[in-house]
Design a protein around this motif. Structure first.
Motif, PDB file in Angstrom:
ATOM      1  N   GLU A 227       0.655  -0.744  -0.022  1.00 59.06           N
ATOM      2  CA  GLU A 227       0.113  -0.459   0.385  1.00 59.06           C
ATOM      3  C   GLU A 227       0.613   1.336  -0.198  1.00 59.06           C
TER       4      GLU A 227
ATOM      5  N   PHE B  50       0.238   5.414   0.813  1.00 57.42           N
ATOM      6  CA  PHE B  50      -0.603   6.524   0.901  1.00 57.42           C
ATOM      7  C   PHE B  50       0.242   7.749   1.334  1.00 57.42           C
TER       8      PHE B  50
ATOM      9  N   LYS C 198       2.152   8.456  -5.749  1.00 60.78           N
ATOM     10  CA  LYS C 198       1.390   7.186  -5.516  1.00 60.78           C
ATOM     11  C   LYS C 198       1.191   6.369  -6.633  1.00 60.78           C
TER      12      LYS C 198
ATOM     13  N   SER D  33      -8.114   4.296  -6.355  1.00 56.81           N
ATOM     14  CA  SER D  33      -7.081   3.816  -5.188  1.00 56.81           C
ATOM     15  C   SER D  33      -8.235   3.282  -4.572  1.00 56.81           C
TER      16      SER D  33
ATOM     17  N   ASN E 106      -4.130   4.812  -1.424  1.00 47.94           N
ATOM     18  CA  ASN E 106      -4.638   4.711  -0.298  1.00 47.94           C
ATOM     19  C   ASN E 106      -4.127   6.636  -0.174  1.00 47.94           C
ATOM     20  N   GLN E 107      -5.960   7.554   0.454  1.00 45.73           N
ATOM     21  CA  GLN E 107      -5.739   8.449   1.009  1.00 45.73           C
ATOM     22  C   GLN E 107      -5.825   8.489   1.922  1.00 45.73           C
ATOM     23  N   VAL E 108      -5.079  10.023   2.551  1.00 46.18           N
ATOM     24  CA  VAL E 108      -4.886   9.904   3.774  1.00 46.18           C
ATOM     25  C   VAL E 108      -6.255  10.895   4.415  1.00 46.18           C
TER      26      VAL E 108
ATOM     27  N   LYS F  37      -2.719  10.413   8.279  1.00 41.31           N
ATOM     28  CA  LYS F  37      -2.753   9.203   8.429  1.00 41.31           C
ATOM     29  C   LYS F  37      -3.873   9.054   7.518  1.00 41.31           C
ATOM     30  N   PRO F  38      -3.352   7.137   7.241  1.00 44.65           N
ATOM     31  CA  PRO F  38      -3.685   6.492   6.343  1.00 44.65           C
ATOM     32  C   PRO F  38      -5.885   6.967   6.305  1.00 44.65           C
TER      33      PRO F  38
ATOM     34  N   ARG G 178       3.230  -0.916   4.314  1.00 49.33           N
ATOM     35  CA  ARG G 178       2.907   0.153   4.295  1.00 49.33           C
ATOM     36  C   ARG G 178       3.903   1.698   3.298  1.00 49.33           C
TER      37      ARG G 178
ATOM     38  N   MET H 267       4.612   4.987   2.907  1.00 51.70           N
ATOM     39  CA  MET H 267       4.058   6.732   2.973  1.00 51.70           C
ATOM     40  C   MET H 267       4.704   7.434   2.000  1.00 51.70           C
TER      41      MET H 267
END
Length: 352
Positions: free
Chosen positions: A130, A132, A139, A229, A273-275, A290-291, A304, A306
């Motif tokens: 993932e 994020f 990404k 996403s 993934n979005q935050v 945070k994710p 994961r 970032m």
């Protein structure tokens, strides 16, 4: 990082068909083999219509789910499961056997040597990675780069396989693939032909697209599944705290399906993934985000990453979680930060 291929090497950059891959014969057993165990061909067809194309995939479903398939009674499901157990060993194996199975794992280069080293060789098949971060943090650029890198031969740290791309935000750009393919000395047209793409508009549509992948992956050599996403449609289709529990349950089912696909067909799953803002981040955290997805998503992924913006085209990548590392190393690993950059040819090392 990787020099442009010579003309004579370009002829090697063509995918091997599924039937030509000898070392993958044991990865999964086709659902058709149930017929040799006395299962009616009509019942096998019903399983295929439900998106189950391998005995391995069959064993990943509960009997409750299987009896929900139209035309399959409890007695039939019991008989089908008993037949599948004779074909696929889903019981205990030794640690040595597990180590041998790990040899089937392929590490796919990200286009950045520094990021590859951080990931222990690249994006791993049979696992979920993932990424994020905020918009424009890199990404989707990594997703496009992986679309090309996955098709490289294994001796060039590729996956020698095709790519499935599920787009929930309308960010896939086929014209972006062209310069990345040229960077690696590949034919852009051939690369694009080896990418299957679908635009999802609801979370239900997204899930159904995953179900339809089983048929394709059982016939062709896929090595990467991208979901860009994973959370976007859930944040649109479910609103307010009153629907949060239902949203997380549906998200869990989606992630479970992704996990099963990765293990059933030995493909790498890369999802963005979005935050969300983290009010509890505290005054000592300069970027309290945070994710999205909560604990349901956090427990489902293997690694994961970032991403955040750096100077100009530079991007900062930080590995948040990597459970395949020893605990002592994981502490330093989780705070290991590297710089990468976005180039016309995709993700690359910042120093290049």
């Amino acid at each position: 990082m990787i020099a442009t291929l010579k003309a004579e090497e370009q002829s090697q950059l063509q995918l091997v068909e599924r039937e030509d891959i000898d070392d993958e014969e044991d990865l999964f057993e086709a659902i058709d083999k149930l017929i040799s165990q006395g299962i009616n061909a009509g019942d096998v067809k019903k399983l295929q219509d439900a998106g189950i194309y391998t005995c391995n995939g069959l064993m990943m479903h509960t009997k409750k789910h299987l009896t929900g398939i139209k035309g399959l009674s409890e007695a039939k499901v019991e008989k089908i499961c008993e037949a599948a157990e004779k074909i696929v060993n889903f019981g205990y194996i030794t640690g040595s056997d597990a180590l041998l199975r790990r040899k089937a794992v392929i590490k796919i280069t990200t286009g950045s040597q520094a990021l590859d080293e951080l990931l222990g060789g690249g994006i791993e098949t049979g696992a979920i990675t993932e990424a994020f971060g905020e918009f424009r943090s890199g990404k989707t650029q990594l997703a496009h780069t992986l679309c090309v890198c996955t098709q490289l031969p294994t001796n060039m740290r590729g996956g020698n396989g095709k790519v499935a791309y599920i787009d929930t935000e309308g960010t896939f750009r086929p014209d972006r693939i062209v310069p990345i393919a040229e960077r690696f000395g590949m034919d852009p047209g051939a690369v694009l032909d080896n990418i299957i793409y679908a635009r999802a508009y609801t979370y239900e549509h997204q899930y159904n697209l995953l179900l339809g992948l089983a048929a394709k992956m059982s016939e062709e050599p896929f090595r990467l599944l991208i979901v860009d996403s994973v959370i976007a449609l859930f944040r649109v289709d479910f609103t307010g705290r009153g629907e949060l529990a239902d949203r997380q349950q549906k998200l869990g089912q989606m992630l479970s399906r992704l996990t099963k696909i990765s293990e059933e067909f030995n493909v790498a799953v890369y999802m963005t993934n979005q935050v969300i803002a983290d009010p509890g981040g505290g005054v000592f955290i300069s970027d309290p985000k945070k994710p999205a997805g909560g604990h349901v998503l956090a427990h489902a992924v293997t690694i994961r990453l970032m991403f955040r913006k750096g100077k100009g085209e530079q991007r900062v990548c930080k590995v948040f979680d990597a459970p395949n590392l020893p605990e002592a190393e994981a502490i330093s690993f989780s705070y290991h930060i590297i710089l990468i950059k976005i180039t016309p040819g995709g993700i690359a090392d910042a120093k290049d």
